[in-house]
Design a protein around this motif. Structure first.
Motif, PDB file in Angstrom:
ATOM      1  N   ASP A   1     -14.570  31.036   2.080  1.00 36.74           N
ATOM      2  CA  ASP A   1     -14.207  30.529   1.404  1.00 36.74           C
ATOM      3  C   ASP A   1     -13.226  31.851   0.267  1.00 36.74           C
ATOM      4  O   ASP A   1     -12.973  30.964  -0.122  1.00 36.74           O
TER       5      ASP A   1
ATOM      6  N   ASN B   1      -9.827  31.727   1.766  1.00 37.37           N
ATOM      7  CA  ASN B   1      -8.592  31.213   1.255  1.00 37.37           C
ATOM      8  C   ASN B   1      -8.448  29.528   1.900  1.00 37.37           C
ATOM      9  O   ASN B   1      -9.302  29.472   2.703  1.00 37.37           O
ATOM     10  N   GLU B   2      -7.782  28.759   1.122  1.00 35.48           N
ATOM     11  CA  GLU B   2      -7.647  27.605   1.111  1.00 35.48           C
ATOM     12  C   GLU B   2      -6.572  27.258   1.441  1.00 35.48           C
ATOM     13  O   GLU B   2      -4.943  27.069   0.730  1.00 35.48           O
TER      14      GLU B   2
ATOM     15  N   GLY C   1      -1.459  27.576  -4.692  1.00 36.18           N
ATOM     16  CA  GLY C   1      -3.566  27.142  -5.004  1.00 36.18           C
ATOM     17  C   GLY C   1      -3.851  27.083  -6.494  1.00 36.18           C
ATOM     18  O   GLY C   1      -4.323  27.807  -6.202  1.00 36.18           O
TER      19      GLY C   1
ATOM     20  N   ARG D   1      -3.908  26.249  -8.729  1.00 35.12           N
ATOM     21  CA  ARG D   1      -5.099  24.929  -9.394  1.00 35.12           C
ATOM     22  C   ARG D   1      -6.406  25.789  -8.235  1.00 35.12           C
ATOM     23  O   ARG D   1      -7.511  25.065  -8.968  1.00 35.12           O
ATOM     24  N   LEU D   2      -6.980  26.505  -7.913  1.00 36.76           N
ATOM     25  CA  LEU D   2      -7.824  26.145  -6.904  1.00 36.76           C
ATOM     26  C   LEU D   2      -8.306  27.533  -8.271  1.00 36.76           C
ATOM     27  O   LEU D   2      -7.614  29.238  -8.822  1.00 36.76           O
ATOM     28  N   ARG D   3      -9.615  27.740  -7.397  1.00 35.45           N
ATOM     29  CA  ARG D   3     -10.942  28.922  -8.836  1.00 35.45           C
ATOM     30  C   ARG D   3     -11.447  29.972  -7.756  1.00 35.45           C
ATOM     31  O   ARG D   3     -12.804  29.083  -7.082  1.00 35.45           O
TER      32      ARG D   3
ATOM     33  N   ASP E   1     -15.199  28.326  -7.972  1.00 38.61           N
ATOM     34  CA  ASP E   1     -15.453  27.911  -7.394  1.00 38.61           C
ATOM     35  C   ASP E   1     -16.685  28.327  -5.905  1.00 38.61           C
ATOM     36  O   ASP E   1     -17.254  27.305  -5.140  1.00 38.61           O
TER      37      ASP E   1
ATOM     38  N   PRO F   1      -9.084  35.000  -4.548  1.00 35.46           N
ATOM     39  CA  PRO F   1      -8.835  34.546  -3.753  1.00 35.46           C
ATOM     40  C   PRO F   1      -8.172  35.941  -1.866  1.00 35.46           C
ATOM     41  O   PRO F   1      -7.562  36.173  -3.006  1.00 35.46           O
TER      42      PRO F   1
ATOM     43  N   GLY G   1      -4.641  31.265  -6.094  1.00 35.56           N
ATOM     44  CA  GLY G   1      -5.475  30.911  -6.879  1.00 35.56           C
ATOM     45  C   GLY G   1      -6.209  31.760  -8.076  1.00 35.56           C
ATOM     46  O   GLY G   1      -5.147  32.329  -8.527  1.00 35.56           O
TER      47      GLY G   1
ATOM     48  N   THR H   1      -2.315  22.068 -11.239  1.00 35.84           N
ATOM     49  CA  THR H   1      -1.418  23.288 -10.242  1.00 35.84           C
ATOM     50  C   THR H   1      -0.702  24.033 -11.833  1.00 35.84           C
ATOM     51  O   THR H   1      -0.222  25.324 -12.381  1.00 35.84           O
TER      52      THR H   1
END
Length: 403
Positions: A77, A79-80, A86, A88-90, A93, A117, A125, A206
């Protein structure tokens, strides 16, 4: 948790070593460090005679819990890689506290890790600092967010180039970052105007994060290896005025004077890898010493699981072999990463008021034959090596620890 570790060779890192010293931990915090510390009655006493006592090590850049070992796709998990921005990614989570890497960390004396990330996106992120023992991320949490992760160079251009979309070149990667930050500037101005006029305003997760970068609340952790990419990182930081931290910095030694003049810290590593891509052609264990001698504030990273996290201290040891000052080497895995990542009010040294994260070593940790014998996190003994085996206390069953 209350414990007194007595009679050890105490190495506070940010102070002089204390032969026959004591570290007193009360209610999970370091209460006193010295040679003549009074130990209150009722406190557990651990005799560290003939041992070295140090703060828990701090990993400044790793992927514990988000890039799980032995899990394959199910535990990946990091890399999105569906959106170049990204912010806003944390990482928070996606962390699984049951990842095997956390137990490995404790066995290597690492008690705190900044989880980031991956580097597949130009903007990856938000990062988080956690302790390496606990049932949930909330129990482990030191600080969140700590910084925003960004990447330049081969990784993002390969990821999106393979998808036949922007960014597929270094120009494109820099443009994505620049466009995102300009949008954040505009968003900040529109938000301020809406507040002043008392009008409703649609929030954007974001851009909210990127405004915090522009405002100086969150540093920018810049994945970059090549010297020209490091120069691009400094150029972007100049344009937008944010605080940049160089992550990896494989060719940082080639422009060490530039980094030193601007007081740009470098989290260097991983150092035990092959030269698996063009960006790593100048990877060398000599590079940390070159950067440090130039006056660059330095932290060493394993980039776990690229290098197993319990080898953090061994990277420092071999960097000493190749010219890094031993005192700087210890600082590069304790107080320096803590200060660089803004968590030195919690961890990184043996100092009253900091968390009771203490490791008893069989000898000098920079001696490759030394090992961590007992590891305390907030005063709780969570790892013990005895009879040829290391055992991590199960965080899910803590009755025996008095929880």
């Amino acid at each position: 948790m209350n414990v007194a570790i007595i009679n050890g060779q105490v190495v506070p890192v940010d102070g002089d070593p204390i032969d026959g010293g004591t570290v007193l931990i009360r209610d999970g915090k370091i209460a006193a460090v010295g040679r003549d510390v009074e130990v209150p009655s009722g406190v557990r006493v651990v005799d560290a005679a003939g041992r070295w006592v140090l703060p828990g090590f701090v990993e400044a850049h790793g992927h514990l819990g988000v890039h799980e070992e032995s899990e394959g796709w199910a535990g990946q998990d990091t890399n999105e890689m569906t959106d170049p921005n990204g912010a806003r990614l944390r990482a928070l989570d996606a962390i699984n506290p049951a990842d095997l890497g956390f137990a490995d960390a404790l066995s290597g004396g690492v008690t705190t890790a900044v989880i980031k990330p991956g580097s597949g996106n130009p903007i990856g992120g938000q990062t988080v600092a956690v302790k390496c023992w606990g049932r949930t991320v909330e129990e482990m949490l030191v600080r969140e967010p700590v910084s925003v992760k960004s990447a330049l160079g081969e990784n993002p251009k390969r990821v999106y180039g393979d998808q036949k979309k922007l960014p597929s070149t270094r120009q494109g990667v820099a443009a994505v970052i620049r466009d995102a930050l300009m949008k954040a500037q505009d968003y900040k101005a529109k938000r301020a105007a809406a507040v002043a006029e008392g009008k409703p305003f649609d929030r954007d997760g974001t851009l909210e994060v990127l405004v915090r970068v522009l405002d100086g609340e969150l540093p920018w952790c810049q994945h970059t290896h090549r010297a020209d990419d490091i120069a691009t990182a400094l150029r972007l930081a100049n344009e937008f005025g944010y605080r940049v931290i160089i992550n990896h910095g494989t060719e940082g030694h080639l422009i060490a004077d530039v980094l030193a003049a601007r007081n740009i810290p470098v989290i260097i590593g991983p150092l035990f890898t092959s030269r698996s891509k063009v960006e790593l052609r100048h990877r060398s264990l000599r590079n940390p010493g070159i950067l440090a001698r130039a006056g660059v504030e330095l932290a060493i990273t394993t980039d776990h699981p690229v290098v197993p996290i319990h080898f953090l201290v061994h990277q420092a040891t071999l960097a000493v072999k190749e010219g890094l000052d031993p005192e700087v080497a210890l600082r590069s895995i304790t107080v320096n990463p803590a200060r660089i990542m803004g968590i030195d009010d919690r961890v990184g040294a043996l100092r009253p008021g900091l968390d009771g994260d203490v490791v008893i070593w069989s000898g000098d940790p920079l001696d490759i034959m030394s090992r961590a014998l007992q590891v305390f996190v907030s005063g709780r003994e969570v790892y013990t090596y005895a009879d040829g085996e290391g055992v991590v206390s199960d965080p899910y069953y803590r009755e025996s620890q008095g929880a």
